[in-house]
Write an enzyme that holds these catalytic residues in place. Structure first.
Site, PDB file in Angstrom:
ATOM      1  N   HIS A  72       0.847  -1.197   0.000  1.00  0.00           N
ATOM      2  CA  HIS A  72       0.000   0.000   0.000  1.00  0.00           C
ATOM      3  C   HIS A  72       0.878   1.241   0.000  1.00  0.00           C
ATOM      4  O   HIS A  72       1.682   1.429   0.902  1.00  0.00           O
ATOM      5  CB  HIS A  72      -0.893   0.038   1.246  1.00  0.00           C
ATOM      6  N   TYR A 201      -8.755   5.053   8.153  1.00  0.00           N
ATOM      7  CA  TYR A 201      -8.824   5.387   9.578  1.00  0.00           C
ATOM      8  C   TYR A 201      -9.890   6.466   9.731  1.00  0.00           C
ATOM      9  O   TYR A 201      -9.745   7.554   9.172  1.00  0.00           O
ATOM     10  CB  TYR A 201      -7.485   5.955  10.076  1.00  0.00           C
ATOM     11  N   PRO A 293      -2.847   0.080  19.160  1.00  0.00           N
ATOM     12  CA  PRO A 293      -2.692  -0.441  17.798  1.00  0.00           C
ATOM     13  C   PRO A 293      -2.856   0.594  16.684  1.00  0.00           C
ATOM     14  O   PRO A 293      -2.529   0.308  15.531  1.00  0.00           O
ATOM     15  CB  PRO A 293      -3.779  -1.515  17.711  1.00  0.00           C
ATOM     16  N   LYS A 297       2.193  -0.290  15.053  1.00  0.00           N
ATOM     17  CA  LYS A 297       3.637  -0.266  15.281  1.00  0.00           C
ATOM     18  C   LYS A 297       4.163  -1.450  16.100  1.00  0.00           C
ATOM     19  O   LYS A 297       5.372  -1.672  16.162  1.00  0.00           O
ATOM     20  CB  LYS A 297       4.029   1.028  16.014  1.00  0.00           C
ATOM     21  N   TYR A 385       4.433   6.782   9.665  1.00  0.00           N
ATOM     22  CA  TYR A 385       3.567   5.633   9.388  1.00  0.00           C
ATOM     23  C   TYR A 385       4.337   4.525   8.667  1.00  0.00           C
ATOM     24  O   TYR A 385       4.202   3.339   9.008  1.00  0.00           O
ATOM     25  CB  TYR A 385       2.350   6.063   8.568  1.00  0.00           C
TER      26      TYR A 385
HETATM   27  C1  PHB Z   1      -4.798  -4.664  11.116  1.00  0.00           C
HETATM   28  O1  PHB Z   1      -4.944  -4.908   9.916  1.00  0.00           O
HETATM   29  O2  PHB Z   1      -5.002  -5.528  11.978  1.00  0.00           O
HETATM   30  C2  PHB Z   1      -4.399  -3.297  11.550  1.00  0.00           C
HETATM   31  C3  PHB Z   1      -4.071  -2.356  10.596  1.00  0.00           C
HETATM   32  C4  PHB Z   1      -3.709  -1.081  10.969  1.00  0.00           C
HETATM   33  C5  PHB Z   1      -3.685  -0.739  12.314  1.00  0.00           C
HETATM   34  C6  PHB Z   1      -3.999  -1.687  13.278  1.00  0.00           C
HETATM   35  C7  PHB Z   1      -4.362  -2.965  12.896  1.00  0.00           C
HETATM   36  O3  PHB Z   1      -3.354   0.513  12.674  1.00  0.00           O
END
Ligand code: PHB
Ligand code: APR
Length: 392
Positions: A72, A201, A293, A297, A385
């Site tokens: 991505h 997000y 989460p 990270k 990120y």
């Molecule tokens: C996930 O795909 O589990 C995931 C992706 C991004 C995050 C947290 C978890 O910030």
């Protein structure tokens, strides 16, 4: 038994360390409380920084992530139904993240460990390090066949937040920094295509939502929830209704609903203990630090720690120089704190806090609007990120 390094815990930190030490010609034994099946099957996050993927390639375990991992080059932030894109390719020198579940990483680490005869002992109960303030530490445990003992030069505590290693450091020698957040994440998997080709997000009045994925046909979705919620409170219909509302806009109309599985609720916490070394014990990964989460990270930080540790031990065994091992804690923590800051910041920016007032909400909206309009702000987001450099 004897090994140069005893590694406690066969999660990502312990298994990456075992491979790195083997690459450096250092012999290690890994001791894991649970069964191999349990460790591999655990559903955790799924975003790999570029440097984690590069390390997998260097270690000769990058073939499948190269084939099946989804690269991505950007992500989307959504705010009350409106959204904007952050383009990593443009803002972070062409860097990208790779979506590849932690259980897939664990499969690759374990398969290569078998081929390379890396010694991993599963179902080792009551693992205890001893003599950590001497030059000759040892570790004891119980196997199904009786009590066991391993003599070693160093112990690597890679046993996660609830492991035994951190507790071996005397109270007075350890400082703990902690923040517990007043909400959790409800996570589900569903065998349906994701609602967007990249992660979304979402900051919504009613709380945070995240649209992620494991493959083009499998979605991983999260909702901020109350810590009092129980999984039984969330039927599939209730989950998808709330998820559509919070993700909003065109993403909501592209949601494919389906039965959810692996439904779980996890609390969010920031935690750091310092130093990450005491005597002959080194802590790495979740044993030393936890991030919420948001930003994904956790696994990447564990990998960054063990890269620093393996370099330090490699140098010690090759040249006798203690400089690397003596500097391990400071070096690892310098990067840890930056990732802690980013994860804390993104959590604060995107979640609904119980006692938020109108002013707090306007601050979030202003910061999101600033990110949207300022290339400099988006660059700072993108740089963090995709992952800061491994050795700082
Ligand atoms: C996930 O795909 O589990 C995931 C992706 C991004 C995050 C947290 C978890 O910030
Ligand atoms: N003895 C032996 N092994 C133990 C003990 C113990 N007393 N306690 C815990 N373990 C094992 C756990 O069963 C687990 O397999 O240590 C391992 C620790 O793995 P993780 O918790 O995954 O921690 P880490 O390897 O540091 O990985 C950090 O990956 O799992 C994610 O959320 C985690 O993102 C974080 C990252």
């Amino acid at each position: 038994m004897r090994a140069q390094v005893a590694i406690i815990g066969a999660g990502p930190a312990g298994m990456f360390l075992a491979h790195l030490l083997r690459e450096a010609g250092i012999d290690a034994v890994v001791l894991e409380l649970r069964s191999r099946e349990y460790v591999v099957a655990r559903v955790r996050a799924g975003v790999l920084e570029q440097s984690t993927v590069d390390l997998m390639r260097r270690l000769g375990i990058g073939e499948r992530v190269g084939r099946e991992g989804m690269v991505h080059a950007g992500t989307t932030l959504a705010v009350d139904g409106d959204s904007f894109h952050v383009d990593f390719a443009e803002l972070a020198n062409g860097a990208a993240i790779t979506v590849y579940g932690q259980s897939e990483v664990m499969k690759d680490l374990n398969q290569a460990a078998d081929e390379r005869h890396i010694h991993v002992i599963y179902e080792a109960s009551d693992v205890r390090p001893h003599g950590l303030d001497t030059d000759t530490p040892w570790v004891t445990w119980n196997s199904p066949h009786g009590a066991r003992r391993l003599e070693c030069d160093f112990v690597a505590g890679c046993d996660g937040f609830h492991g035994v290693s951190r507790g071996c450091i005397p109270h007075g020698a350890l400082t703990v920094f902690e923040r517990a957040y007043p909400f959790g994440w409800l996570g589900v998997l569903a065998e349906v295509p994701p609602c967007n080709h990249e992660l979304v997000y979402a900051n919504h009045e009613r709380g945070f939502a995240l649209a992620s994925m494991r493959s083009p046909t499998r979605s991983r979705c999260y909702l901020q929830c109350s810590l009092q919620d129980r999984i039984e409170d969330w039927s599939d219909d209730a989950f998808w209704d709330e998820f559509a509302l919070r993700i909003g806009g065109s993403f909501a109309s592209r949601i494919t609903r389906g039965p959810t599985f692996e439904k779980s609720i996890a609390p969010l916490r920031s935690f750091v203990c310092a130093p990450m070394r005491w005597g002959r014990l080194f802590l790495a990964g979740d044993a030393a630090h936890i991030v919420p989460p948001t930003g994904a990270k956790g696994l990447n930080l564990a990998v960054a720690d063990v890269v620093v540790l393996a370099n330090a031990l490699g140098r010690l065994y090759a040249t006798g120089s203690c400089e690397g091992v003596d500097g391990y804690s400071d070096r690892a923590l310098a990067r840890v704190w930056k990732a802690e800051r980013f994860s804390w910041w993104l959590t604060n920016l995107t979640h609904r806090f119980p006692h938020m007032d109108g002013f707090d909400r306007q601050m979030q909206l202003a910061e999101l609007a600033y990110l949207r309009s300022s290339r400099a702000a988006r660059s700072a987001f993108a740089e963090n990120y995709v992952g800061l450099p491994l050795e700082v």
